[in-house]
Motif scaffolding. Structure first.
Motif, PDB file in Angstrom:
ATOM      1  N   ALA A 250      -0.025 -32.392  -8.884  1.00  0.00           N
ATOM      2  CA  ALA A 250       1.274 -32.919  -8.452  1.00  0.00           C
ATOM      3  C   ALA A 250       1.986 -33.619  -9.606  1.00  0.00           C
ATOM      4  CB  ALA A 250       1.078 -33.881  -7.286  1.00  0.00           C
ATOM      5  N   GLN A 251       1.248 -34.356 -10.413  1.00  0.00           N
ATOM      6  CA  GLN A 251       1.850 -35.029 -11.568  1.00  0.00           C
ATOM      7  C   GLN A 251       2.418 -34.014 -12.553  1.00  0.00           C
ATOM      8  OE1 GLN A 251      -1.244 -37.549 -13.131  1.00  0.00           O
ATOM      9  NE2 GLN A 251      -1.342 -38.800 -11.278  1.00  0.00           N
ATOM     10  N   LEU A 252       1.692 -32.912 -12.769  1.00  0.00           N
ATOM     11  CA  LEU A 252       2.183 -31.874 -13.681  1.00  0.00           C
ATOM     12  C   LEU A 252       3.498 -31.295 -13.173  1.00  0.00           C
ATOM     13  CD1 LEU A 252       1.842 -30.021 -16.145  1.00  0.00           C
ATOM     14  CD2 LEU A 252       0.574 -28.450 -14.666  1.00  0.00           C
TER      15      LEU A 252
ATOM     16  N   GLY B 269      -5.882 -31.916   7.418  1.00  0.00           N
ATOM     17  CA  GLY B 269      -4.972 -31.369   6.417  1.00  0.00           C
ATOM     18  C   GLY B 269      -5.734 -30.472   5.479  1.00  0.00           C
ATOM     19  N   GLY B 270      -5.095 -30.093   4.398  1.00  0.00           N
ATOM     20  CA  GLY B 270      -5.722 -29.235   3.406  1.00  0.00           C
ATOM     21  C   GLY B 270      -5.054 -29.460   2.069  1.00  0.00           C
ATOM     22  N   ARG B 271      -5.531 -28.726   1.069  1.00  0.00           N
ATOM     23  CA  ARG B 271      -5.034 -28.970  -0.292  1.00  0.00           C
ATOM     24  C   ARG B 271      -3.550 -28.643  -0.434  1.00  0.00           C
ATOM     25  NH1 ARG B 271      -8.606 -24.474  -0.610  1.00  0.00           N
ATOM     26  NH2 ARG B 271      -7.491 -22.514  -0.963  1.00  0.00           N
ATOM     27  N   ASN B 272      -3.057 -27.636   0.296  1.00  0.00           N
ATOM     28  CA  ASN B 272      -1.654 -27.270   0.161  1.00  0.00           C
ATOM     29  C   ASN B 272      -0.730 -28.315   0.772  1.00  0.00           C
ATOM     30  OD1 ASN B 272      -1.474 -24.417  -1.047  1.00  0.00           O
ATOM     31  ND2 ASN B 272      -3.106 -24.207   0.469  1.00  0.00           N
ATOM     32  N   GLN B 273      -1.070 -28.811   1.940  1.00  0.00           N
ATOM     33  CA  GLN B 273      -0.242 -29.836   2.571  1.00  0.00           C
ATOM     34  C   GLN B 273      -0.259 -31.125   1.763  1.00  0.00           C
ATOM     35  OE1 GLN B 273      -0.895 -29.689   7.141  1.00  0.00           O
ATOM     36  NE2 GLN B 273      -2.453 -28.345   6.278  1.00  0.00           N
ATOM     37  N   GLU B 274      -1.453 -31.502   1.261  1.00  0.00           N
ATOM     38  CA  GLU B 274      -1.523 -32.719   0.460  1.00  0.00           C
ATOM     39  C   GLU B 274      -0.768 -32.561  -0.856  1.00  0.00           C
ATOM     40  OE1 GLU B 274      -4.841 -35.776  -1.394  1.00  0.00           O
ATOM     41  OE2 GLU B 274      -5.060 -35.003   0.656  1.00  0.00           O
ATOM     42  N   LEU B 275      -0.846 -31.363  -1.460  1.00  0.00           N
ATOM     43  CA  LEU B 275      -0.109 -31.135  -2.694  1.00  0.00           C
ATOM     44  C   LEU B 275       1.395 -31.221  -2.449  1.00  0.00           C
ATOM     45  CD1 LEU B 275      -0.039 -30.364  -5.689  1.00  0.00           C
ATOM     46  CD2 LEU B 275      -0.144 -27.953  -5.001  1.00  0.00           C
ATOM     47  N   ALA B 276       1.870 -30.619  -1.377  1.00  0.00           N
ATOM     48  CA  ALA B 276       3.299 -30.683  -1.050  1.00  0.00           C
ATOM     49  C   ALA B 276       3.747 -32.126  -0.859  1.00  0.00           C
ATOM     50  CB  ALA B 276       3.586 -29.859   0.206  1.00  0.00           C
TER      51      ALA B 276
ATOM     52  N   VAL C 232      -5.769 -29.205 -15.561  1.00  0.00           N
ATOM     53  CA  VAL C 232      -5.666 -28.492 -14.277  1.00  0.00           C
ATOM     54  C   VAL C 232      -5.643 -26.981 -14.462  1.00  0.00           C
ATOM     55  CG1 VAL C 232      -4.533 -30.440 -13.138  1.00  0.00           C
ATOM     56  CG2 VAL C 232      -3.133 -28.680 -14.239  1.00  0.00           C
ATOM     57  N   GLY C 233      -6.226 -26.515 -15.563  1.00  0.00           N
ATOM     58  CA  GLY C 233      -6.439 -25.081 -15.723  1.00  0.00           C
ATOM     59  C   GLY C 233      -5.264 -24.281 -16.248  1.00  0.00           C
ATOM     60  N   VAL C 234      -4.183 -24.938 -16.638  1.00  0.00           N
ATOM     61  CA  VAL C 234      -3.028 -24.216 -17.165  1.00  0.00           C
ATOM     62  C   VAL C 234      -3.107 -24.231 -18.686  1.00  0.00           C
ATOM     63  CG1 VAL C 234      -0.522 -24.012 -17.183  1.00  0.00           C
ATOM     64  CG2 VAL C 234      -1.672 -24.955 -15.178  1.00  0.00           C
ATOM     65  N   ARG C 235      -3.101 -23.048 -19.286  1.00  0.00           N
ATOM     66  CA  ARG C 235      -3.269 -22.944 -20.730  1.00  0.00           C
ATOM     67  C   ARG C 235      -1.999 -23.353 -21.472  1.00  0.00           C
ATOM     68  NH1 ARG C 235      -5.742 -16.986 -19.979  1.00  0.00           N
ATOM     69  NH2 ARG C 235      -4.039 -17.041 -18.460  1.00  0.00           N
TER      70      ARG C 235
ATOM     71  N   ILE D  78       7.275 -17.644 -13.960  1.00  0.00           N
ATOM     72  CA  ILE D  78       5.876 -17.740 -13.527  1.00  0.00           C
ATOM     73  C   ILE D  78       5.116 -18.614 -14.517  1.00  0.00           C
ATOM     74  CG2 ILE D  78       3.737 -16.481 -13.113  1.00  0.00           C
ATOM     75  CD1 ILE D  78       5.375 -14.105 -12.197  1.00  0.00           C
ATOM     76  N   LEU D  79       4.537 -19.691 -14.014  1.00  0.00           N
ATOM     77  CA  LEU D  79       3.768 -20.613 -14.848  1.00  0.00           C
ATOM     78  C   LEU D  79       2.350 -20.100 -15.080  1.00  0.00           C
ATOM     79  CD1 LEU D  79       3.173 -23.343 -16.244  1.00  0.00           C
ATOM     80  CD2 LEU D  79       2.791 -24.318 -13.965  1.00  0.00           C
ATOM     81  N   SER D  80       1.562 -19.971 -14.003  1.00  0.00           N
ATOM     82  CA  SER D  80       0.157 -19.573 -14.138  1.00  0.00           C
ATOM     83  C   SER D  80      -0.436 -19.253 -12.783  1.00  0.00           C
ATOM     84  CB  SER D  80      -0.640 -20.706 -14.787  1.00  0.00           C
ATOM     85  OG  SER D  80      -2.032 -20.434 -14.760  1.00  0.00           O
ATOM     86  N   PRO D  81      -1.381 -18.289 -12.725  1.00  0.00           N
ATOM     87  CA  PRO D  81      -2.132 -18.043 -11.490  1.00  0.00           C
ATOM     88  C   PRO D  81      -3.469 -18.782 -11.464  1.00  0.00           C
ATOM     89  CG  PRO D  81      -2.528 -16.253 -13.013  1.00  0.00           C
ATOM     90  CD  PRO D  81      -1.659 -17.252 -13.741  1.00  0.00           C
ATOM     91  N   GLY D  82      -3.660 -19.712 -12.420  1.00  0.00           N
ATOM     92  CA  GLY D  82      -4.974 -20.349 -12.561  1.00  0.00           C
ATOM     93  C   GLY D  82      -4.985 -21.846 -12.375  1.00  0.00           C
ATOM     94  N   VAL D  83      -4.064 -22.389 -11.563  1.00  0.00           N
ATOM     95  CA  VAL D  83      -4.002 -23.836 -11.361  1.00  0.00           C
ATOM     96  C   VAL D  83      -5.221 -24.306 -10.574  1.00  0.00           C
ATOM     97  CG1 VAL D  83      -2.670 -25.738 -10.383  1.00  0.00           C
ATOM     98  CG2 VAL D  83      -1.489 -23.793 -11.417  1.00  0.00           C
ATOM     99  N   SER D  84      -5.894 -25.309 -11.104  1.00  0.00           N
ATOM    100  CA  SER D  84      -7.096 -25.844 -10.446  1.00  0.00           C
ATOM    101  C   SER D  84      -7.104 -27.361 -10.643  1.00  0.00           C
ATOM    102  CB  SER D  84      -8.358 -25.204 -11.044  1.00  0.00           C
ATOM    103  OG  SER D  84      -8.412 -25.436 -12.443  1.00  0.00           O
ATOM    104  N   GLY D  85      -8.239 -27.990 -10.384  1.00  0.00           N
ATOM    105  CA  GLY D  85      -8.309 -29.441 -10.573  1.00  0.00           C
ATOM    106  C   GLY D  85      -7.793 -30.200  -9.367  1.00  0.00           C
ATOM    107  N   ASN D  86      -7.849 -31.517  -9.468  1.00  0.00           N
ATOM    108  CA  ASN D  86      -7.467 -32.384  -8.359  1.00  0.00           C
ATOM    109  C   ASN D  86      -5.972 -32.297  -8.062  1.00  0.00           C
ATOM    110  OD1 ASN D  86      -6.663 -35.164  -7.118  1.00  0.00           O
ATOM    111  ND2 ASN D  86      -8.871 -34.988  -6.825  1.00  0.00           N
ATOM    112  N   VAL D  87      -5.620 -32.316  -6.785  1.00  0.00           N
ATOM    113  CA  VAL D  87      -4.212 -32.184  -6.400  1.00  0.00           C
ATOM    114  C   VAL D  87      -3.352 -33.312  -6.962  1.00  0.00           C
ATOM    115  CG1 VAL D  87      -4.569 -30.835  -4.300  1.00  0.00           C
ATOM    116  CG2 VAL D  87      -4.657 -33.318  -4.185  1.00  0.00           C
TER     117      VAL D  87
END
Length: 518
Positions: free
Chosen positions: A338-340, A412-419, A369-372, A325-334
């Motif tokens: 995606a680069q991360l 579309g939405g953020r999940n489809q664009e992220l994928a 992107v909100g990951v500590r 498990i990486l983080s439950p707090g991922v935010s920021g631009n997709v």
């Protein structure tokens, strides 16, 4: 999981045996997502949170006396299912209840055969629908006024169970009289247009609200208030979820006026708003600045993205994968998110060969992107360990709520664009072509489409070209849904249907066992 691979210099050649297993990888990804959603179903979270010990109600080791003194209120998109389960557990002590839910939700749940989320015909809980299109309206205001009346008539012997989920703020609009709903909405709209921050908007909203910012709990005083919260906000801030009706917050009139002056709105406020904000009597001071210890409140977050990720982790382990498990707090631009994920897949696929520069890139991008940093360091440590074991595929899990910059007019939405964007990142290196990625909204929806998200892998670019699809064009038009609908006849879309819950998004990357190239 069976796998065979051969080497030729630095290029990995995957056998048909492993390629065939890609289908099972996708099936596993979908099963893990389903487990995450199942783990935060309204009835599931309430069942885990509420325990009966004779005539005592136990929530997180806190006990409350039951003596036919229980009253229930709720507001949010998931509270109907929460209320149904709560009544099954403590209905014998329930006196009355009111829940404010989205317009048409009962018919929708019935149509989708989600019968466990519906109340029995003999229920003591009244269901009031409102907030069409997720906006406060007169129906939602009537519901809020009914909830306020119920709470205001309670005594010190009563117990008020408050059920809260995402969307609760729009379903609980109760402006302080004589302010009208339209006047309050206009003030907040003008503040937002002037560039006010979300913190400033919430401060002003609380000052103009009868129930938010702890107003509901204060109206129920001296009764005991127990809030059960299904969180849809990163970090689970109980004062922000549904605007914190059970969290007494300290807001001074001076602070509110300072915000309005900062954006040059003071002179043009409606007379009703000026009247409320100019009150100096004890009633206004009590409403805006109460001492939390004077109100008997206990709040518990019973469903969250972190809980969904834990449930996903257990399922991944059951399927023979190695969960991280990486983080439950991922935010920021997709794009940055995606680069991360692309960098993390590169790190995982090259055990012992990662450079300090790659680590530095990951840490820098994670902060954006909100990951500590400690979450990233912990994740890289686990990925390294997995590379040394060289046995099981790794299931990297994360969640949160990234954002999309809308430049086009597609669907579309953020999940489809992220994928789609992660698939492109994976396509850039042969050793990552067998990595699987899934992103899905736990509410079953992703933007204005029937999809919750999508699945992609490192072959997506080649597959798109073979079908005459230009990925860059779809991305420029924010048209990820059309892309995935066209790719392989829509088989990569995630279509769980109505889930009845919402704890933001789940991201998943299944990484095959890394192999040293010869």
């Amino acid at each position: 999981m069976a796998q065979v691979l051969t080497h030729s210099r630095s290029v990995l050649h995957w056998s048909p045996l492993w390629v065939r297993s890609m289908c099972s990888l996708e099936e596993q990804a979908r099963a893990i997502f389903a487990a995450a959603v199942e783990g935060v179903q309204p009835d599931s979270v309430v069942r885990r949170a509420l325990q009966r010990r004779g005539d005592e109600l136990v929530v997180s080791e806190h006990s409350f006396k039951l003596c036919h003194n229980l009253h229930l209120v709720g507001f949010g998109k998931a509270v109907l299912g929460m209320a149904a389960e709560a009544e099954r557990i403590v209905g014998d002590h329930l006196v009355q209840g009111i829940v404010s839910v989205p317009h048409g939700i009962q018919e929708t749940l019935q149509r989708h055969r989600k019968l466990n989320m519906l109340l029995e015909a003999s229920s003591k809980i009244k269901v009031m629908e409102g907030a069409k299109h997720n906006l406060p309206d007169t129906d939602a205001q009537r519901s809020a006024e009914s909830i306020w009346k119920l709470a205001s008539n309670l005594t010190e012997r009563d117990l008020l169970l408050v059920l809260i989920s995402g969307g609760g703020s729009a379903l609980l609009p109760a402006p302080v009289p004589p302010i009208t709903l339209q006047e309050k909405q206009e003030v907040t709209r003008r503040l937002a247009a002037a560039g006010a921050s979300i913190q400033e908007l919430n401060t002003v909203r609380r000052a103009l609200s009868l129930l938010k910012g702890g107003g509901l709990a204060r109206s129920a005083d001296p009764a005991q208030v127990v809030g059960l919260i299904l969180s849809d906000i990163i970090g689970d801030p109980v004062d922000l979820i549904a605007s914190g009706p059970t969290v007494c917050s300290e807001t001074s009139l001076e602070e509110v006026w300072a915000i309005l002056n900062r954006y040059n709105l003071s002179a043009t406020l409606p007379l009703s708003v000026k009247e409320v904000l100019n009150q100096t009597g004890s009633q206004q001071r009590s409403r805006l600045k109460d001492q939390p210890h004077q109100v008997n409140i206990f709040n518990a977050v019973i469903g969250s993205n972190a809980i969904a990720l834990e449930c996903a982790s257990h399922k991944a382990q059951d399927l023979g994968l190695r969960p991280v498990i990486l983080s439950p707090g991922v935010s920021g631009n997709v794009q940055a998110v995606a680069q991360l994920y692309g960098l993390l897949s590169r790190f995982a696929c090259s055990p012992g060969k990662e450079s300090p520069e790659l680590r530095a890139q990951i840490l820098k991008l994670g902060a954006e992107v909100g990951v500590r940093s400690w979450e990233l360091c912990n994740t890289m440590e686990h990925l390294e360990a997995g590379g040394q074991e060289n046995r099981h595929a790794t299931c990297l899990l994360a969640g949160g709520e990234p954002t999309v910059q809308l430049l086009g007019k597609g669907r579309g939405g953020r999940n489809q664009e992220l994928a789609l964007r992660v698939g492109l990142e994976l396509s850039r290196a042969p050793e990552r072509s067998m990595t699987m990625f899934l992103s899905g909204g736990t509410d079953g929806q992703d933007g204005p489409t029937e999809a919750a998200g999508a699945v992609s892998d490192g072959n997506i670019e080649a597959e798109a070209k073979s079908q005459g699809l230009c990925i860059d064009g779809f991305l420029r038009n924010n048209d990820s849904f059309t892309f995935f609908s066209s790719l392989s006849k829509g088989q990569k879309l995630l279509l769980p249907g109505l889930t009845g819950t919402n704890v933001m998004d789940v991201h998943m990357m299944i990484l095959p066992p890394p192999t040293q190239s010869s």
